[in-house]
Design a protein around this motif. Structure first.
Motif, PDB file in Angstrom:
ATOM      1  N   LYS A 138      17.649 100.071  73.537  1.00  0.00           N
ATOM      2  CA  LYS A 138      18.942 100.214  74.197  1.00  0.00           C
ATOM      3  C   LYS A 138      20.002  99.553  73.334  1.00  0.00           C
ATOM      4  CE  LYS A 138      20.364  97.915  78.104  1.00  0.00           C
ATOM      5  NZ  LYS A 138      20.407  97.656  79.554  1.00  0.00           N
ATOM      6  N   THR A 181      23.709  98.180  73.491  1.00  0.00           N
ATOM      7  CA  THR A 181      24.813  97.837  74.382  1.00  0.00           C
ATOM      8  C   THR A 181      26.111  97.762  73.590  1.00  0.00           C
ATOM      9  OG1 THR A 181      23.350  96.587  75.815  1.00  0.00           O
ATOM     10  CG2 THR A 181      25.690  96.103  75.979  1.00  0.00           C
ATOM     11  N   THR A 182      27.036  98.649  73.872  1.00  0.00           N
ATOM     12  CA  THR A 182      28.343  98.587  73.223  1.00  0.00           C
ATOM     13  C   THR A 182      29.404  98.619  74.308  1.00  0.00           C
ATOM     14  OG1 THR A 182      28.678 100.978  73.100  1.00  0.00           O
ATOM     15  CG2 THR A 182      27.440  99.967  71.315  1.00  0.00           C
ATOM     16  N   ASP A 183      30.659  98.690  73.927  1.00  0.00           N
ATOM     17  CA  ASP A 183      31.702  98.899  74.917  1.00  0.00           C
ATOM     18  C   ASP A 183      31.406 100.228  75.609  1.00  0.00           C
ATOM     19  OD1 ASP A 183      32.809  96.651  73.959  1.00  0.00           O
ATOM     20  OD2 ASP A 183      34.779  97.506  73.548  1.00  0.00           O
ATOM     21  N   ARG A 231      20.039  91.426  65.209  1.00  0.00           N
ATOM     22  CA  ARG A 231      20.647  92.739  65.052  1.00  0.00           C
ATOM     23  C   ARG A 231      21.944  92.596  64.293  1.00  0.00           C
ATOM     24  NH1 ARG A 231      19.800  95.491  70.980  1.00  0.00           N
ATOM     25  NH2 ARG A 231      17.552  95.252  70.978  1.00  0.00           N
ATOM     26  N   LYS A 259      35.962  89.260  72.469  1.00  0.00           N
ATOM     27  CA  LYS A 259      35.144  89.749  73.579  1.00  0.00           C
ATOM     28  C   LYS A 259      33.735  89.955  73.077  1.00  0.00           C
ATOM     29  CE  LYS A 259      35.348  94.107  75.481  1.00  0.00           C
ATOM     30  NZ  LYS A 259      35.906  95.162  76.349  1.00  0.00           N
ATOM     31  N   THR A 283      30.333  91.761  74.021  1.00  0.00           N
ATOM     32  CA  THR A 283      29.710  92.735  74.915  1.00  0.00           C
ATOM     33  C   THR A 283      28.206  92.552  74.912  1.00  0.00           C
ATOM     34  OG1 THR A 283      31.466  94.339  74.508  1.00  0.00           O
ATOM     35  CG2 THR A 283      29.405  95.181  75.371  1.00  0.00           C
ATOM     36  N   THR A 284      27.657  92.169  76.035  1.00  0.00           N
ATOM     37  CA  THR A 284      26.202  92.055  76.145  1.00  0.00           C
ATOM     38  C   THR A 284      25.768  92.825  77.379  1.00  0.00           C
ATOM     39  OG1 THR A 284      26.213  90.130  77.610  1.00  0.00           O
ATOM     40  CG2 THR A 284      26.324  89.700  75.251  1.00  0.00           C
ATOM     41  N   ASP A 285      24.505  92.744  77.718  1.00  0.00           N
ATOM     42  CA  ASP A 285      24.056  93.316  78.985  1.00  0.00           C
ATOM     43  C   ASP A 285      24.840  92.636  80.094  1.00  0.00           C
ATOM     44  OD1 ASP A 285      22.272  94.678  77.484  1.00  0.00           O
ATOM     45  OD2 ASP A 285      20.496  94.039  78.608  1.00  0.00           O
ATOM     46  N   ASP A 306      30.990  91.408  80.426  1.00  0.00           N
ATOM     47  CA  ASP A 306      31.483  90.968  79.129  1.00  0.00           C
ATOM     48  C   ASP A 306      31.735  89.469  79.145  1.00  0.00           C
ATOM     49  OD1 ASP A 306      31.427  93.510  78.164  1.00  0.00           O
ATOM     50  OD2 ASP A 306      33.548  93.897  78.542  1.00  0.00           O
ATOM     51  N   ARG A 310      28.699  91.760  62.800  1.00  0.00           N
ATOM     52  CA  ARG A 310      28.295  90.715  63.736  1.00  0.00           C
ATOM     53  C   ARG A 310      26.789  90.579  63.718  1.00  0.00           C
ATOM     54  NH1 ARG A 310      32.131  91.829  68.964  1.00  0.00           N
ATOM     55  NH2 ARG A 310      34.072  91.767  67.798  1.00  0.00           N
ATOM     56  N   PHE A 311      26.330  89.371  63.654  1.00  0.00           N
ATOM     57  CA  PHE A 311      24.921  89.110  63.787  1.00  0.00           C
ATOM     58  C   PHE A 311      24.671  88.764  65.237  1.00  0.00           C
ATOM     59  CE2 PHE A 311      26.012  87.899  59.527  1.00  0.00           C
ATOM     60  CZ  PHE A 311      25.007  88.438  58.771  1.00  0.00           C
ATOM     61  N   GLU A 312      23.650  89.312  65.768  1.00  0.00           N
ATOM     62  CA  GLU A 312      23.322  88.996  67.135  1.00  0.00           C
ATOM     63  C   GLU A 312      21.850  88.655  67.169  1.00  0.00           C
ATOM     64  OE1 GLU A 312      25.279  91.590  70.169  1.00  0.00           O
ATOM     65  OE2 GLU A 312      23.162  91.705  70.742  1.00  0.00           O
ATOM     66  N   PHE A 313      21.563  87.428  67.536  1.00  0.00           N
ATOM     67  CA  PHE A 313      20.177  86.995  67.597  1.00  0.00           C
ATOM     68  C   PHE A 313      19.716  86.992  69.046  1.00  0.00           C
ATOM     69  CE2 PHE A 313      21.833  85.365  63.669  1.00  0.00           C
ATOM     70  CZ  PHE A 313      20.802  85.547  62.777  1.00  0.00           C
ATOM     71  N   ARG A 314      18.488  87.374  69.229  1.00  0.00           N
ATOM     72  CA  ARG A 314      17.918  87.318  70.576  1.00  0.00           C
ATOM     73  C   ARG A 314      16.652  86.479  70.561  1.00  0.00           C
ATOM     74  NH1 ARG A 314      20.278  91.275  73.834  1.00  0.00           N
ATOM     75  NH2 ARG A 314      21.677  92.556  72.605  1.00  0.00           N
TER      76      ARG A 314
END
Lengths: 131, 131
Positions: free
Chosen positions: A60, A62-64, A114, B60, B62-64, B67, B114-118
């Motif tokens: 999945k 997730t974006t705007d 990501r 802003k 944006t995640t699950d 916002d 953008r780096f997004e770590f989970r």
DNA sequence: GTGGGTGCAAATACTTTGCAACCGA
DNA sequence: TCGGTTGCAAAGTATTTGCACCCAC
């Protein structure tokens, strides 16, 4: 994860997602599947997409706006056009920083990273220069 | 960008965001501001957050789910806990891949990455081990 | 037969918007 | 005064869920 029974609808959603290059929203998938199964409901599409995400068969994004779905599991990044909102795959290899970051950072277990790139896609660039 | 007039409400939202370390949702900010201005409305909070994002004063995320907003403009990454959903700042420097990717990639103008770590945050890890 | 799956519609979560009153410059 | 801003409520968008019926195993 047991107790997953076959369903034509789920199969169709899986196929739909695998056969397209864009990263459709639930609604786009719904519109597409309806051509084969006119009675399928949007709820079923959402339910199955969630299931497929849970089992790890799809991802999945997730974006705007509405969530988008991706059947490509090979590690890759996404490019999100700030002009038209399209999502493009970027297969450009970037060294995975997970291990390094997990070593340096003490606040949590880093499991995934990501990359998300933003900018303006080719199409929008062209349209803009024509206007 | 002209014609921006002062408003207590906007000022308060700005201050609220600057003074906290978490990355609150519109609703969390609303709850916080209400202690000072009980009559402020959620719509006003949303309107001002959008304005501040437009002027570049805040970011802003944006995640699950809802916002989240961030007043820290220094380039940094985010860590999103898959267990509790919290968002943590990661000031760990990672070489900016924008230039390199823009050079290699022909599908659009890459402007931002953008780096997004989970993963699982410290707190959740602790809670889990206690259970 | 049984439990998961479906269609439908209602409900939820989040965000935006129309409007009349209000306030800052 | 004038135009941006607000509170309120209604509307909008995206997604989830309850339920009775249906179908794969």
């Amino acid at each position: 994860m047991a107790g997953l029974k076959y369903s034509r609808q789920r199969e169709s959603i899986r196929n739909c997602l695998c056969s397209r290059e864009d990263h459709p929203t639930a609604d786009m998938i719904y519109a597409s599947i309806r051509q084969e199964y006119p009675n399928i409901s949007l709820g079923t599409v959402y339910r199955n997409l969630s299931l497929l995400v849970e089992t790890g068969e799809i991802r999945k994004i997730t974006t705007d706006g509405a969530d988008r779905f991706d059947a490509t599991l090979t590690p890759h990044s996404h490019f999100i056009c700030k002009s038209c909102g399209c999502v493009l795959d970027m297969m450009i290899p970037i060294e995975d920083p997970v291990a390094e970051v997990d070593r340096l950072w003490d606040e949590g277990d880093v499991e995934e990273c990501r990359f998300e790139f933003r900018g303006v896609c080719k199409k929008c660039r062209k349209n803009k220069s024509q206007a």
